[in-house]
Design a protein around this motif. Structure first.
Motif, PDB file in Angstrom:
ATOM      1  N   ALA A   1     -24.260  31.479 -28.087  1.00 37.30           N
ATOM      2  CA  ALA A   1     -25.292  31.579 -27.032  1.00 37.30           C
ATOM      3  C   ALA A   1     -25.201  30.421 -26.047  1.00 37.30           C
ATOM      4  O   ALA A   1     -25.361  30.589 -24.834  1.00 37.30           O
ATOM      5  CB  ALA A   1     -26.665  31.631 -27.676  1.00 37.30           C
ATOM      6  N   LEU A   2     -24.997  29.211 -26.615  1.00 36.50           N
ATOM      7  CA  LEU A   2     -24.873  28.053 -25.715  1.00 36.50           C
ATOM      8  C   LEU A   2     -23.704  28.213 -24.748  1.00 36.50           C
ATOM      9  O   LEU A   2     -23.799  27.906 -23.550  1.00 36.50           O
ATOM     10  CB  LEU A   2     -24.699  26.772 -26.537  1.00 36.50           C
ATOM     11  N   GLU A   3     -22.596  28.671 -25.339  1.00 34.20           N
ATOM     12  CA  GLU A   3     -21.406  28.799 -24.477  1.00 34.20           C
ATOM     13  C   GLU A   3     -21.631  29.836 -23.390  1.00 34.20           C
ATOM     14  O   GLU A   3     -21.225  29.659 -22.248  1.00 34.20           O
ATOM     15  CB  GLU A   3     -20.200  29.168 -25.352  1.00 34.20           C
ATOM     16  N   SER A   4     -22.327  30.944 -23.805  1.00 31.47           N
ATOM     17  CA  SER A   4     -22.563  31.989 -22.815  1.00 31.47           C
ATOM     18  C   SER A   4     -23.480  31.483 -21.700  1.00 31.47           C
ATOM     19  O   SER A   4     -23.259  31.700 -20.516  1.00 31.47           O
ATOM     20  CB  SER A   4     -23.173  33.208 -23.522  1.00 31.47           C
ATOM     21  N   TYR A   5     -24.461  30.758 -22.102  1.00 31.87           N
ATOM     22  CA  TYR A   5     -25.438  30.304 -21.101  1.00 31.87           C
ATOM     23  C   TYR A   5     -24.906  29.143 -20.246  1.00 31.87           C
ATOM     24  O   TYR A   5     -25.242  28.981 -19.092  1.00 31.87           O
ATOM     25  CB  TYR A   5     -26.736  29.886 -21.796  1.00 31.87           C
ATOM     26  N   GLN A   6     -24.068  28.330 -20.904  1.00 26.82           N
ATOM     27  CA  GLN A   6     -23.438  27.220 -20.174  1.00 26.82           C
ATOM     28  C   GLN A   6     -22.637  27.730 -18.986  1.00 26.82           C
ATOM     29  O   GLN A   6     -22.692  27.190 -17.872  1.00 26.82           O
ATOM     30  CB  GLN A   6     -22.544  26.398 -21.109  1.00 26.82           C
TER      31      GLN A   6
ATOM     32  N   GLN B   1     -34.986  27.102 -20.344  1.00 23.67           N
ATOM     33  CA  GLN B   1     -36.098  27.660 -21.090  1.00 23.67           C
ATOM     34  C   GLN B   1     -35.856  29.151 -21.430  1.00 23.67           C
ATOM     35  O   GLN B   1     -36.344  29.654 -22.432  1.00 23.67           O
ATOM     36  CB  GLN B   1     -37.399  27.516 -20.288  1.00 23.67           C
ATOM     37  N   VAL B   2     -35.144  29.813 -20.530  1.00 25.07           N
ATOM     38  CA  VAL B   2     -34.809  31.226 -20.819  1.00 25.07           C
ATOM     39  C   VAL B   2     -34.007  31.316 -22.129  1.00 25.07           C
ATOM     40  O   VAL B   2     -34.261  32.171 -22.989  1.00 25.07           O
ATOM     41  CB  VAL B   2     -34.039  31.831 -19.638  1.00 25.07           C
ATOM     42  N   LEU B   3     -33.079  30.396 -22.259  1.00 24.10           N
ATOM     43  CA  LEU B   3     -32.266  30.404 -23.482  1.00 24.10           C
ATOM     44  C   LEU B   3     -33.119  30.015 -24.698  1.00 24.10           C
ATOM     45  O   LEU B   3     -33.027  30.628 -25.799  1.00 24.10           O
ATOM     46  CB  LEU B   3     -31.097  29.433 -23.322  1.00 24.10           C
ATOM     47  N   ALA B   4     -33.976  28.938 -24.480  1.00 25.14           N
ATOM     48  CA  ALA B   4     -34.792  28.478 -25.602  1.00 25.14           C
ATOM     49  C   ALA B   4     -35.797  29.537 -26.031  1.00 25.14           C
ATOM     50  O   ALA B   4     -36.232  29.585 -27.202  1.00 25.14           O
ATOM     51  CB  ALA B   4     -35.516  27.180 -25.209  1.00 25.14           C
ATOM     52  N   ALA B   5     -36.185  30.422 -25.145  1.00 30.19           N
ATOM     53  CA  ALA B   5     -37.184  31.445 -25.466  1.00 30.19           C
ATOM     54  C   ALA B   5     -36.541  32.749 -25.965  1.00 30.19           C
ATOM     55  O   ALA B   5     -37.249  33.690 -26.364  1.00 30.19           O
ATOM     56  CB  ALA B   5     -38.029  31.697 -24.212  1.00 30.19           C
ATOM     57  N   ASP B   6     -35.243  32.788 -25.911  1.00 33.87           N
ATOM     58  CA  ASP B   6     -34.563  34.025 -26.343  1.00 33.87           C
ATOM     59  C   ASP B   6     -34.800  34.223 -27.844  1.00 33.87           C
ATOM     60  O   ASP B   6     -34.631  33.310 -28.673  1.00 33.87           O
ATOM     61  CB  ASP B   6     -33.060  33.900 -26.033  1.00 33.87           C
ATOM     62  N   TYR B   7     -35.225  35.377 -28.198  1.00 31.93           N
ATOM     63  CA  TYR B   7     -35.589  35.690 -29.581  1.00 31.93           C
ATOM     64  C   TYR B   7     -34.416  35.569 -30.511  1.00 31.93           C
ATOM     65  O   TYR B   7     -34.499  34.971 -31.590  1.00 31.93           O
ATOM     66  CB  TYR B   7     -36.198  37.088 -29.640  1.00 31.93           C
ATOM     67  N   ALA B   8     -33.315  36.122 -30.064  1.00 28.29           N
ATOM     68  CA  ALA B   8     -32.115  36.088 -30.915  1.00 28.29           C
ATOM     69  C   ALA B   8     -31.680  34.656 -31.151  1.00 28.29           C
ATOM     70  O   ALA B   8     -31.251  34.274 -32.252  1.00 28.29           O
ATOM     71  CB  ALA B   8     -30.976  36.889 -30.241  1.00 28.29           C
ATOM     72  N   PHE B   9     -31.785  33.855 -30.040  1.00 24.37           N
ATOM     73  CA  PHE B   9     -31.370  32.455 -30.183  1.00 24.37           C
ATOM     74  C   PHE B   9     -32.283  31.708 -31.134  1.00 24.37           C
ATOM     75  O   PHE B   9     -31.823  30.922 -31.984  1.00 24.37           O
ATOM     76  CB  PHE B   9     -31.379  31.790 -28.777  1.00 24.37           C
ATOM     77  N   ARG B  10     -33.594  31.974 -31.023  1.00 25.80           N
ATOM     78  CA  ARG B  10     -34.529  31.299 -31.903  1.00 25.80           C
ATOM     79  C   ARG B  10     -34.285  31.750 -33.348  1.00 25.80           C
ATOM     80  O   ARG B  10     -34.390  30.947 -34.295  1.00 25.80           O
ATOM     81  CB  ARG B  10     -35.968  31.602 -31.493  1.00 25.80           C
ATOM     82  N   GLU B  11     -33.961  33.043 -33.516  1.00 22.46           N
ATOM     83  CA  GLU B  11     -33.693  33.519 -34.878  1.00 22.46           C
ATOM     84  C   GLU B  11     -32.459  32.845 -35.447  1.00 22.46           C
ATOM     85  O   GLU B  11     -32.427  32.459 -36.615  1.00 22.46           O
ATOM     86  CB  GLU B  11     -33.516  35.047 -34.863  1.00 22.46           C
ATOM     87  N   ALA B  12     -31.474  32.678 -34.560  1.00 19.59           N
ATOM     88  CA  ALA B  12     -30.253  32.004 -35.029  1.00 19.59           C
ATOM     89  C   ALA B  12     -30.545  30.573 -35.396  1.00 19.59           C
ATOM     90  O   ALA B  12     -30.026  30.032 -36.383  1.00 19.59           O
ATOM     91  CB  ALA B  12     -29.177  32.062 -33.932  1.00 19.59           C
ATOM     92  N   VAL B  13     -31.441  29.954 -34.613  1.00 19.73           N
ATOM     93  CA  VAL B  13     -31.812  28.566 -34.942  1.00 19.73           C
ATOM     94  C   VAL B  13     -32.584  28.535 -36.245  1.00 19.73           C
ATOM     95  O   VAL B  13     -32.356  27.663 -37.094  1.00 19.73           O
ATOM     96  CB  VAL B  13     -32.626  27.952 -33.771  1.00 19.73           C
ATOM     97  N   ALA B  14     -33.489  29.511 -36.368  1.00 23.57           N
ATOM     98  CA  ALA B  14     -34.311  29.510 -37.556  1.00 23.57           C
ATOM     99  C   ALA B  14     -33.467  29.742 -38.796  1.00 23.57           C
ATOM    100  O   ALA B  14     -33.776  29.237 -39.879  1.00 23.57           O
ATOM    101  CB  ALA B  14     -35.396  30.580 -37.421  1.00 23.57           C
ATOM    102  N   THR B  15     -32.433  30.525 -38.677  1.00 24.87           N
ATOM    103  CA  THR B  15     -31.571  30.832 -39.810  1.00 24.87           C
ATOM    104  C   THR B  15     -30.371  29.910 -39.884  1.00 24.87           C
ATOM    105  O   THR B  15     -29.465  30.123 -40.673  1.00 24.87           O
ATOM    106  CB  THR B  15     -31.077  32.275 -39.664  1.00 24.87           C
ATOM    107  N   ASN B  16     -30.355  28.899 -38.971  1.00 24.62           N
ATOM    108  CA  ASN B  16     -29.233  27.947 -38.932  1.00 24.62           C
ATOM    109  C   ASN B  16     -27.884  28.651 -38.752  1.00 24.62           C
ATOM    110  O   ASN B  16     -26.862  28.295 -39.348  1.00 24.62           O
ATOM    111  CB  ASN B  16     -29.194  27.077 -40.190  1.00 24.62           C
ATOM    112  N   ASP B  17     -27.922  29.663 -37.952  1.00 20.65           N
ATOM    113  CA  ASP B  17     -26.675  30.410 -37.678  1.00 20.65           C
ATOM    114  C   ASP B  17     -25.918  29.658 -36.599  1.00 20.65           C
ATOM    115  O   ASP B  17     -26.114  29.827 -35.388  1.00 20.65           O
ATOM    116  CB  ASP B  17     -27.019  31.806 -37.189  1.00 20.65           C
ATOM    117  N   ALA B  18     -25.112  28.720 -36.987  1.00 21.38           N
ATOM    118  CA  ALA B  18     -24.402  27.851 -36.048  1.00 21.38           C
ATOM    119  C   ALA B  18     -23.473  28.613 -35.128  1.00 21.38           C
ATOM    120  O   ALA B  18     -23.350  28.310 -33.940  1.00 21.38           O
ATOM    121  CB  ALA B  18     -23.595  26.811 -36.850  1.00 21.38           C
ATOM    122  N   GLU B  19     -22.878  29.642 -35.718  1.00 17.58           N
ATOM    123  CA  GLU B  19     -21.914  30.381 -34.867  1.00 17.58           C
ATOM    124  C   GLU B  19     -22.623  31.067 -33.731  1.00 17.58           C
ATOM    125  O   GLU B  19     -22.170  31.055 -32.595  1.00 17.58           O
ATOM    126  CB  GLU B  19     -21.162  31.396 -35.739  1.00 17.58           C
TER     127      GLU B  19
END
Length: 819
Positions: free
Chosen positions: A92-97, A69-87
């Motif tokens: 972020a996934l790799e860092s959090y993994q 949830q920390v990752l899902a709530a991260d603003y930058a991550f949500r912005e990347a999702v919202a902008t479809n910034d796959a990279e």
């Protein structure tokens, strides 16, 4: 059945067996309880482990969810999702993994148009089918909980967290592989071995991972399908010889797939601890048994020691040691037993002493008996053997004791024997001398230091004592005794021969009616001659060597001849005339007396028949012995003789003595009554020498009483004899009896008897015993002159004229006066 030598062994064995049985009875349930407790502990451990496992899953769910949830709530991550910034998303996934150590990390857009995974995730899930399968699992697991899934045949824990902006615009998915790390984590928390097994549509049950060793895990895989099918909350299986408790939980299950986690715990660790405790208990039990066995042995030994002592005392009693009393040291049962043994010892001692007294003492007189006397003589002979000192023994017999005993009673006879014994003890010469009772009326005296002169003086002294009437039970009685004397070493070198020789001398004194006789070898010759005479007497009866003599009997008042008494004489071919006193006693002892009586009866009947032919109607009296009175055939035999000779019963008289009646009174009375019933005249002979009372004789069917010659012969000179004769005549007349006086030696006595009222008489003044053929001559002369002196010896052809031999003064001619 075990045989024990000692009672203490029996006690120890019994108690020890009981103790061991009790201990075993305690150990067996204890063992069962320990095993049961171990299983319960194992079960509890399984329950705890299962709860810990569940809690662990819940904890993992929360921690992973929060981290995701920390990752899902991260603003930058949500912005990347919202902008479809796959990279950026992938970065972020790799860092959090890497931060939460997940093996798989993906982002899936809400419309599933964009699926972004890390490079490591793509490597773990390779292939389009696996990737599609994984995406499908993510889509199905949008619940925000941790789920186990099989992806490409591999088990994973997946958790999906929505990414909101503010609406759900996608899902962040983190996956964790089911591997050794997870199994070790579970084991660390549950202290149970953990095994993950799975089944896919491609293969059957297979091991995923586990904390147990490979062999045990493979065994578990082989049995898990059957165990899992039982649908039990707790399973128990044996694997490689060890019992395991199993808790099986399904983590993922579809039609073709299944993922199971198996929590397994062995009972062995608990059993090992409890077994150690059990071994300690066994050790303590054995130690207690050993201590108790030692205690039992000690107590049983202490308990049985007094018994062993009593057993030894009983053995001593059995060996005849009665003198030492048994010590009583307690008041318990052992003390009571010791007291009882003491009582038994005392009783046995008294009985032993009594037996000893009976064995060596005469109970009636208190004197020594024959056995003690022979031993005493033996000891005396041993003592005298070296010093050549002399000793003497005397055997003493009381004459006529049997009639005294029968007439005056057994108690009187017993007192008389005691009196005689005391008299002998009072006259012994020294304290070492010994007095014994050998037989009913026979005593013996051992004079330790007496030669022949001293022994005969002792015999004279005893004789003088018995010359005076002795007082027994307040009654004076005449006692006559005969004595035989034997000397050591002249007459024997051992006690038996010495005693036998003394008895031989005693027998000779009885025959010769002398007070005492000292043994000599000629007595043995006399005995031999006696045996010869007995043999010759049988032949004399058959060869008619016996003669019938008749002693006349007259009416005292009128002096008319009435008949006579039949007597016997024996003319031996070599020894000449033999008087009855030399053969009648032995004839009575050997039974030949019955043949002599038959001979006398036959000859008397023949003589009476001859007298009858001569016109002489007289009677003859025949003496009967004791054996004759016991002959139940005698009455018939006499009847046959009388009938054979044409005589009546008035012709024959039968004379019996008091003593012959007393031998067997009942049988004799039967015979006497039969004779009386036949009409025969019966007379009591020698009255006054026996002990029968007139009251007793009155009961017998007798008609005549003959006064013994000892009272008649000197009645003209002895007033006492005259008084006895007078009293006897008066008493007999009062009883209705005819009185006959024997031993009339002169006319003065004959006249005196006539004055006293005596009925009949016989004696030398009237006529001596004479041959039957001379009786008619005497009768003719007696009728003419009443004073007769017959010279009949010239007619005899025998070597010795019987009439030349003077008869003995003690009347040796009648049969019953010769005993």
């Amino acid at each position: 059945m075990i045989q024990f030598k000692h009672i203490r062994s029996r006690i120890a064995f019994t108690f020890l067996t009981v103790v061991i049985a009790i201990q075993l009875a305690g150990l067996v349930p204890l063992k069962y309880a320990l095993v049961k407790h171990a299983n319960r502990l194992a079960e509890e451990q399984m329950e705890v482990g299962e709860r810990v496992f569940v809690n662990l899953l819940q904890h993992n769910t929360q921690s992973l969810k929060q981290a995701t949830q920390v990752l899902a709530a991260d603003y930058a991550f949500r912005e990347a999702v919202a902008t479809n910034d796959a990279e950026t998303i992938a970065s972020a996934l790799e860092s959090y993994q890497g931060r939460i150590h997940a093996q798989v990390a993906y982002f899936v857009s809400q419309d599933e148009a964009m699926v972004i995974g890390t490079q490591e995730s793509e490597s773990a899930i390779s292939g389009s089918a696996a990737h599609q399968e994984f995406v499908q699992a993510i889509i199905e697991n949008q619940t925000g909980t941790l789920k186990f899934e099989l992806v490409d045949g591999k088990p994973y824990q997946l958790i999906a967290v929505p990414v909101k902006a503010p609406e759900v615009i996608g899902w962040v998915v983190m996956g964790f592989a089911v591997d050794n790390r997870l199994a070790a984590q579970i084991k660390q928390l549950t202290h149970l071995d953990v095994t993950f097994v799975q089944k896919t549509h491609q293969h059957d049950w297979a091991l995923v991972t586990g904390t147990a060793n490979h062999e045990l895990s493979n065994l578990l895989v082989k049995t898990v399908s059957d165990v899992y099918a039982q649908k039990l909350s707790l399973h128990k299986v044996d694997l490689d010889g060890i019992t395991y408790h199993l808790k099986i939980r399904s983590l993922h299950e579809t039609k073709d797939e299944a993922l199971l986690v198996v929590l397994q715990g062995s009972v062995e660790p608990y059993l090992q601890d409890l077994n150690t405790l059990f071994k300690v208990m066994i050790f303590l039990t054995l130690l207690g048994v050993v201590i108790f066995a030692a205690l039992i042995w000690y107590v049983s030994r202490k308990t049985t020691e007094p018994i062993a002592t009593l057993v030894k005392n009983a053995d001593d009693i059995a060996m005849g040691n009665y003198d030492k009393p048994i010590q009583v040291t307690s008041t318990d049962e052992i003390g009571l037993l010791a007291t009882a043994l003491n009582s038994m010892r005392e009783a046995v001692l008294q009985r032993s002493l009594r037996i000893q007294r009976l064995a060596f003492n005469d109970e009636l007189t208190g004197l020594s008996n024959r056995l003690a006397f022979t031993q005493g003589v033996h000891q005396a002979m041993l003592a005298h053997a070296q010093s050549n000192a002399k000793l003497s023994i005397l055997v003493i017999n009381i004459h006529r004791f049997k009639p005294i005993n029968q007439t005056l009673g057994r108690d009187f006879g017993d007192d008389l024997l005691r009196h005689v014994g005391q008299v002998l003890k009072q006259h012994v010469l020294s304290e070492q001398d010994m007095v014994a009772r050998l037989d009913a009326d026979e005593f013996a005296v051992l004079l330790q230091h007496a030669d022949q002169a001293q022994a005969t003086r002792f015999a004279d002294a005893i004789q003088q004592v018995f010359e005076q009437p002795v007082q027994v039970q307040g009654q004076a009685i005449d006692v006559q005794a005969g004595m035989g004397i034997a000397l050591y070493p002249e007459h024997g070198m051992d006690e038996e021969s010495l005693l036998n020789h003394a008895e031989t001398a005693l027998q000779e004194s009885r025959l010769k009616k002398t007070p005492w006789i000292v043994y000599n070898t000629s007595l043995e010759i006399d005995q031999s001659e006696t045996l010869t005479l007995i043999s010759d007497l049988k032949e004399a009866i058959q060869q008619n060597q016996l003669l019938l003599y008749i002693q006349p009997k007259v009416d005292v008042s009128t002096r008319r001849a009435l008949g006579g008494e039949a007597l016997i004489r024996w003319v031996h071919p070599q020894k000449g005339m033999i008087f009855p006193d030399q053969f009648i006693p032995f004839a009575e002892q050997t039974g030949i007396i019955s043949d002599l009586t038959q001979w006398m009866l036959r000859r008397a009947c023949e003589a009476l028949a001859d007298f009858k032919k001569q016109g002489l109607h007289i009677s003859l009296a025949v003496n009967l012995s004791t054996r004759d009175l016991n002959n139940m055939e005698l009455p018939q035999q006499i009847a046959d003789l009388l009938a054979a000779h044409g005589l009546t019963t008035k012709s024959l008289k039968l004379e019996i003595t008091e003593g012959s009646l007393m031998q067997d009174p009942e049988r004799a009375e039967i015979v006497v009554r039969k004779l009386a019933a036949m009409g025969l005249h019966l007379a009591i002979d020698d009255f006054g020498t026996g002990y029968s009372s007139l009251a007793y004789l009155r009961q017998l069917p007798v008609q005549e009483l003959k006064i013994d010659r000892s009272f008649v012969m000197f009645m003209d000179k002895n007033a006492g004899d005259a008084s006895i004769v007078k009293s006897t005549i008066d008493l007999a007349h009062n009883l209705g009896l005819i009185v006959v006086a024997e031993g009339i030696e002169n006319e003065l006595v004959l006249n005196q008897l006539a004055k006293l009222g005596c009925n009949e008489g016989q004696g030398y003044f009237i006529g001596k015993p004479m041959p039957e053929k001379d009786f008619s001559i005497w009768l003719e002369r007696w009728q003419g002159q009443n004073d007769i002196d017959i010279d009949i010896g010239d007619d005899f052809n025998y070597a010795v004229n019987p009439l030349d031999i003077e008869p003995a003064p003690q009347d040796p001619y009648t049969l019953d006066n010769l005993n």
